[in-house]
Write a protein that holds these residues in place. Structure first.
Motif: not given
Length: 67
Positions: A1-15
């Motif tokens: 998660m340190s790659d600077g990309k935003q992650v949507d906690p409502t739409k996560l892949s398993v990974e």
């Protein structure tokens, strides 16, 4: 998660979920465990992604059942 990309906690892949949980618990979380939870009924979105809040609520409910 340190790659600077935003992650949507409502739409996560398993990974993505595994990375978030591993960082939160400070231990390696196995993606096979998450997949096992999904097969056991953990909720997913219609597109197959996972909502972090719904998944953790499902986990809490399952833990309280003592299974």
């Amino acid at each position: 998660m340190s790659d600077g990309k935003q992650v949507d906690p409502t739409k996560l892949s398993v990974e993505q979920l595994v990375k978030l949980l591993s960082a939160a618990y400070r231990e390696r979380i196995d993606d096979a465990k998450v997949r096992q939870d999904l097969e056991a009924g953990a909720p997913t979105n219609s597109d197959g992604t996972i909502n972090l809040a719904h998944y953790t609520a499902w986990q809490a409910k399952e833990m309280s059942r003592g299974d």
